[in-house]
Design a protein around this motif. Structure first.
Motif, PDB file in Angstrom:
ATOM      1  N   SER A  63       0.958  -1.210  -0.010  1.00 35.72           N
ATOM      2  CA  SER A  63       0.082   0.017  -0.074  1.00 35.72           C
ATOM      3  C   SER A  63       0.807   1.270   0.044  1.00 35.72           C
ATOM      4  O   SER A  63       0.298   2.171  -0.101  1.00 35.72           O
ATOM      5  CB  SER A  63      -0.998  -0.091   1.242  1.00 35.72           C
ATOM      6  N   ALA A  64       2.297   1.045  -0.032  1.00 33.14           N
ATOM      7  CA  ALA A  64       2.979   2.382  -0.033  1.00 33.14           C
ATOM      8  C   ALA A  64       3.583   2.697  -1.495  1.00 33.14           C
ATOM      9  O   ALA A  64       4.450   3.624  -1.585  1.00 33.14           O
ATOM     10  CB  ALA A  64       4.369   2.125   0.970  1.00 33.14           C
ATOM     11  N   VAL A  65       2.962   1.952  -2.421  1.00 35.87           N
ATOM     12  CA  VAL A  65       3.529   2.322  -3.779  1.00 35.87           C
ATOM     13  C   VAL A  65       3.071   3.739  -4.124  1.00 35.87           C
ATOM     14  O   VAL A  65       4.239   4.459  -4.665  1.00 35.87           O
ATOM     15  CB  VAL A  65       2.605   1.564  -4.781  1.00 35.87           C
ATOM     16  N   ALA A  66       2.115   4.375  -4.045  1.00 32.75           N
ATOM     17  CA  ALA A  66       1.733   5.876  -4.531  1.00 32.75           C
ATOM     18  C   ALA A  66       2.478   6.564  -3.385  1.00 32.75           C
ATOM     19  O   ALA A  66       3.097   7.818  -3.891  1.00 32.75           O
ATOM     20  CB  ALA A  66       0.327   6.168  -3.980  1.00 32.75           C
ATOM     21  N   TYR A  67       3.097   6.376  -2.225  1.00 27.22           N
ATOM     22  CA  TYR A  67       3.545   7.131  -1.393  1.00 27.22           C
ATOM     23  C   TYR A  67       5.190   7.507  -1.821  1.00 27.22           C
ATOM     24  O   TYR A  67       5.756   8.478  -1.624  1.00 27.22           O
ATOM     25  CB  TYR A  67       3.727   6.451   0.078  1.00 27.22           C
ATOM     26  N   THR A  68       5.610   6.357  -2.485  1.00 31.06           N
ATOM     27  CA  THR A  68       7.207   6.198  -3.026  1.00 31.06           C
ATOM     28  C   THR A  68       7.251   6.589  -4.277  1.00 31.06           C
ATOM     29  O   THR A  68       8.441   6.447  -4.654  1.00 31.06           O
ATOM     30  CB  THR A  68       7.875   4.812  -2.439  1.00 31.06           C
ATOM     31  N   MET A  69       6.369   6.529  -4.960  1.00 30.75           N
ATOM     32  CA  MET A  69       6.353   6.679  -6.652  1.00 30.75           C
ATOM     33  C   MET A  69       7.063   8.016  -7.021  1.00 30.75           C
ATOM     34  O   MET A  69       7.808   7.820  -8.249  1.00 30.75           O
ATOM     35  CB  MET A  69       5.044   6.568  -7.238  1.00 30.75           C
ATOM     36  N   ASP A  70       6.930   9.043  -6.295  1.00 36.40           N
ATOM     37  CA  ASP A  70       7.793  10.137  -6.566  1.00 36.40           C
ATOM     38  C   ASP A  70       9.261   9.734  -6.581  1.00 36.40           C
ATOM     39  O   ASP A  70      10.171  10.701  -7.297  1.00 36.40           O
ATOM     40  CB  ASP A  70       7.662  11.450  -5.903  1.00 36.40           C
ATOM     41  N   GLU A  71       9.940   9.017  -5.850  1.00 37.03           N
ATOM     42  CA  GLU A  71      11.225   8.636  -5.742  1.00 37.03           C
ATOM     43  C   GLU A  71      11.631   7.414  -6.971  1.00 37.03           C
ATOM     44  O   GLU A  71      12.917   7.491  -7.100  1.00 37.03           O
ATOM     45  CB  GLU A  71      11.543   8.096  -4.623  1.00 37.03           C
ATOM     46  N   VAL A  72      10.685   7.167  -7.778  1.00 33.37           N
ATOM     47  CA  VAL A  72      10.899   6.000  -8.701  1.00 33.37           C
ATOM     48  C   VAL A  72      11.222   6.760 -10.205  1.00 33.37           C
ATOM     49  O   VAL A  72      10.517   7.756 -10.485  1.00 33.37           O
ATOM     50  CB  VAL A  72       9.752   5.019  -8.854  1.00 33.37           C
ATOM     51  N   ASP A  73      12.184   5.839 -10.699  1.00 35.13           N
ATOM     52  CA  ASP A  73      12.225   6.407 -12.290  1.00 35.13           C
ATOM     53  C   ASP A  73      11.731   5.584 -13.217  1.00 35.13           C
ATOM     54  O   ASP A  73      11.249   5.991 -14.318  1.00 35.13           O
ATOM     55  CB  ASP A  73      13.722   6.554 -12.403  1.00 35.13           C
ATOM     56  N   MET A  74      11.273   4.340 -12.858  1.00 37.77           N
ATOM     57  CA  MET A  74      10.716   3.584 -13.736  1.00 37.77           C
ATOM     58  C   MET A  74      10.084   2.104 -13.011  1.00 37.77           C
ATOM     59  O   MET A  74      10.603   1.951 -11.880  1.00 37.77           O
ATOM     60  CB  MET A  74      11.397   2.752 -14.941  1.00 37.77           C
ATOM     61  N   VAL A  75       9.230   1.359 -13.497  1.00 34.00           N
ATOM     62  CA  VAL A  75       8.427   0.405 -13.005  1.00 34.00           C
ATOM     63  C   VAL A  75       8.893  -0.792 -13.888  1.00 34.00           C
ATOM     64  O   VAL A  75       8.761  -0.566 -15.154  1.00 34.00           O
ATOM     65  CB  VAL A  75       6.871   0.608 -12.838  1.00 34.00           C
ATOM     66  N   LEU A  76       9.490  -1.911 -13.342  1.00 29.66           N
ATOM     67  CA  LEU A  76       9.639  -2.899 -13.977  1.00 29.66           C
ATOM     68  C   LEU A  76       9.052  -4.141 -13.603  1.00 29.66           C
ATOM     69  O   LEU A  76       9.174  -4.431 -12.492  1.00 29.66           O
ATOM     70  CB  LEU A  76      11.164  -3.247 -14.262  1.00 29.66           C
ATOM     71  N   VAL A  77       8.048  -4.839 -14.216  1.00 28.60           N
ATOM     72  CA  VAL A  77       7.298  -6.019 -13.926  1.00 28.60           C
ATOM     73  C   VAL A  77       7.303  -7.094 -14.851  1.00 28.60           C
ATOM     74  O   VAL A  77       7.728  -6.903 -16.145  1.00 28.60           O
ATOM     75  CB  VAL A  77       5.746  -5.597 -13.630  1.00 28.60           C
ATOM     76  N   GLY A  78       7.247  -8.257 -14.466  1.00 29.58           N
ATOM     77  CA  GLY A  78       6.939  -9.534 -15.426  1.00 29.58           C
ATOM     78  C   GLY A  78       5.618  -9.535 -15.698  1.00 29.58           C
ATOM     79  O   GLY A  78       4.738  -8.503 -15.595  1.00 29.58           O
ATOM     80  N   ALA A  79       5.099 -10.847 -16.585  1.00 26.79           N
ATOM     81  CA  ALA A  79       3.789 -11.060 -16.886  1.00 26.79           C
ATOM     82  C   ALA A  79       3.476 -12.528 -16.650  1.00 26.79           C
ATOM     83  O   ALA A  79       4.279 -13.210 -17.166  1.00 26.79           O
ATOM     84  CB  ALA A  79       3.622 -10.627 -17.986  1.00 26.79           C
ATOM     85  N   ASP A  80       2.399 -12.816 -16.157  1.00 28.95           N
ATOM     86  CA  ASP A  80       1.945 -14.154 -16.460  1.00 28.95           C
ATOM     87  C   ASP A  80       1.489 -14.414 -17.913  1.00 28.95           C
ATOM     88  O   ASP A  80       1.772 -15.814 -18.369  1.00 28.95           O
ATOM     89  CB  ASP A  80       0.522 -14.616 -15.652  1.00 28.95           C
ATOM     90  N   GLY A  81       0.851 -13.444 -18.574  1.00 33.96           N
ATOM     91  CA  GLY A  81       0.509 -13.489 -20.086  1.00 33.96           C
ATOM     92  C   GLY A  81       0.458 -12.065 -20.540  1.00 33.96           C
ATOM     93  O   GLY A  81       0.217 -11.150 -20.012  1.00 33.96           O
ATOM     94  N   VAL A  82       0.753 -11.968 -21.830  1.00 35.03           N
ATOM     95  CA  VAL A  82       0.615 -10.827 -22.711  1.00 35.03           C
ATOM     96  C   VAL A  82      -0.550 -11.137 -23.598  1.00 35.03           C
ATOM     97  O   VAL A  82      -0.527 -12.071 -24.466  1.00 35.03           O
ATOM     98  CB  VAL A  82       1.885 -10.583 -23.429  1.00 35.03           C
ATOM     99  N   VAL A  83      -1.643 -10.468 -23.573  1.00 34.92           N
ATOM    100  CA  VAL A  83      -2.667 -10.547 -24.458  1.00 34.92           C
ATOM    101  C   VAL A  83      -2.875  -9.544 -25.786  1.00 34.92           C
ATOM    102  O   VAL A  83      -2.075  -8.922 -25.979  1.00 34.92           O
ATOM    103  CB  VAL A  83      -4.069 -10.405 -23.636  1.00 34.92           C
ATOM    104  N   GLU A  84      -3.797  -9.829 -26.499  1.00 42.01           N
ATOM    105  CA  GLU A  84      -3.960  -9.427 -27.762  1.00 42.01           C
ATOM    106  C   GLU A  84      -3.997  -7.854 -27.882  1.00 42.01           C
ATOM    107  O   GLU A  84      -3.421  -7.192 -28.847  1.00 42.01           O
ATOM    108  CB  GLU A  84      -5.107 -10.059 -28.677  1.00 42.01           C
ATOM    109  N   SER A  85      -4.466  -7.423 -26.920  1.00 42.16           N
ATOM    110  CA  SER A  85      -4.725  -5.689 -26.861  1.00 42.16           C
ATOM    111  C   SER A  85      -3.228  -5.238 -26.543  1.00 42.16           C
ATOM    112  O   SER A  85      -3.148  -4.096 -26.710  1.00 42.16           O
ATOM    113  CB  SER A  85      -5.699  -5.489 -25.944  1.00 42.16           C
ATOM    114  N   GLY A  86      -2.257  -5.978 -26.026  1.00 40.69           N
ATOM    115  CA  GLY A  86      -1.131  -5.562 -25.813  1.00 40.69           C
ATOM    116  C   GLY A  86      -1.074  -5.243 -24.196  1.00 40.69           C
ATOM    117  O   GLY A  86      -0.131  -4.963 -23.597  1.00 40.69           O
ATOM    118  N   GLY A  87      -1.981  -5.616 -23.297  1.00 42.11           N
ATOM    119  CA  GLY A  87      -1.946  -5.424 -22.094  1.00 42.11           C
ATOM    120  C   GLY A  87      -1.285  -6.631 -21.371  1.00 42.11           C
ATOM    121  O   GLY A  87      -1.147  -7.703 -22.285  1.00 42.11           O
TER     122      GLY A  87
END
Length: 396
Positions: free
Chosen positions: A275-299
């Motif tokens: 729940s502290a993601v928004a609180y610390t986001m101003d210190e972040v330069d980028m978000v890097l995540v993995g994925a279970d699946g990539v769907v046709e829309s690009g999401g």
């Protein structure tokens, strides 16, 4: 943007491809007890098999991709990935061949993705087959693929990996005109090539993503993703200086695992409650995540909480990068959060929960493409809008 077109499905011209330096995809020797075999089965179909066993869930070939993969990881040696050449009948002791047993044998390797384990199990099906015609062999392969997909119907990468394997291995018109033994040998060759490239996909992604990680940056990651870890390992190997914010990843605390791995690499890490993601986001330069699946829309479909992190990052103009192997590209088009098969996981709150309280146990959410910046894949670095074109090429 740098990208390549994935046009691997049909061999061009007369359908005959030069023989690659292939390797056997038989499983490593294991001393498998009956209790272990029981544990590796899916005891509760209402809960995703991944979340019961913590198996890896974290492949798609162009004609020049093998050379690129070999250049990325160097010469192949049997010791490098724990593979060894065994007889196709992996059951041993006269046991009949079982694609599920073969799959479970491969899944015991901690660094092997679930989809790659399925690809290697399907390659073993071809090798162990006693079919005498191509039609019989294709039917046998299709049944094996269906069995693997039904083992965990909630696993997107498992289903996509099996589908892409079937497309790549069997879709060539030249097989119809070859003598059966020659055609079967070609199928085995193509299966081994597909498995080898799938295995090396993570390394390729790590190399392609390095231009986006700069000295002094702060990276926010969510949960544990082995491809994200590989990207960060590569950055450390390139002497880049950065720090990482890891979300805790409740309720299974996968972020703790990633933070422990990064600490071993001497990467500065800060652990955040989810729940502290928004609180610390101003210190972040980028978000890097993995994925279970990539769907046709690009999401993407990923660990629960990815969507809200992307929303916060988008509102604060922070780029969101996704690292995902191409065997996770799936023919799905969810319209909202509930428009996909649920993947449930047990949740332990540490205190008794009254029976009248309804608990949300869904393990993943859907992040629409407008909240993603780029996808780092083994097909190249793609924008979300390009994903549908790549899917057409993969499944054509």
């Amino acid at each position: 943007m740098w990208r390549r077109t994935a046009s691997f499905i049909l061999d061009k011209g007369n359908g005959v491809a030069p023989k690659p330096d292939s390797i056997a995809l038989s499983p490593p020797p294991t001393n498998q007890s009956s209790s272990m075999a029981d544990t590796l089965q899916n005891p509760n179909t209402k809960i995703s098999a991944y979340y019961q066993t913590r198996a890896a869930h974290h492949g798609v070939v162009t004609s020049d991709w093998l050379a690129q993969a070999q250049a990325a990881v160097g010469p192949h040696s049997p010791e490098s990935d724990g593979r060894s050449t065994l007889a196709a009948d992996s059951g041993g002791g006269g046991r009949p061949f079982s694609v599920i047993d073969e799959f479970n044998n491969w899944r015991q390797q901690p660094d092997l993705a679930e989809a790659v384990a399925a690809i290697r199990a399907l390659a073993a099906v071809i090798r162990a087959s006693e079919a005498t015609t191509m039609m019989e062999l294709e039917i046998e392969l299709k049944k094996a693929s269906d069995s693997l997909k039904s083992w965990d119907t909630t696993s997107i990468s498992l289903t996509a990996g099996c589908d892409l394997f079937m497309r790549y291995v069997t879709r060539t018109s030249a097989l119809e005109y070859e003598e059966f033994n020659s055609a079967k040998a070609r199928l085995i060759e193509r299966a081994e090539k597909f498995g080898e490239i799938s295995y090396k996909a993570r390394r390729i992604i790590a190399m392609l993503s390095q231009d986006f990680i700069f000295d002094g940056c702060t990276i926010l990651v969510h949960g544990f993703s082995r491809v994200v870890l590989e990207v960060l390992k590569e950055a450390v190997g390139n002497k880049k200086v950065f720090r990482v914010f890891c979300t805790e990843g409740r309720p299974d605390r996968t972020g703790l695992r990633l933070s422990n791995e990064l600490t071993k690499l001497d990467v500065p890490v800060k652990l955040l409650i989810d729940s502290a993601v928004a609180y610390t986001m101003d210190e972040v330069d980028m978000v890097l995540v993995g994925a279970d699946g990539v769907v046709e829309s690009g999401g993407i479909i990923n660990l629960m909480g990815t969507y809200q992190i992307a929303l916060v990052a988008h509102s604060m103009s922070k780029p969101v990068y996704v690292a995902a192997e191409s065997y996770k590209f799936a023919r799905l088009y969810p319209l909202d959060q509930k428009d996909m098969a649920p993947a449930l996981r047990p949740i332990d709150f540490g205190v008794p929960i009254p029976s009248k309280v309804d608990v949300e146990t869904s393990a993943r959410d859907y992040t629409p493409p407008q909240y993603l910046t780029l996808l780092f894949t083994d097909l190249g670095v793609l924008t979300p809008s390009v994903v549908s074109d790549e899917l057409i090429q993969l499944y054509l």
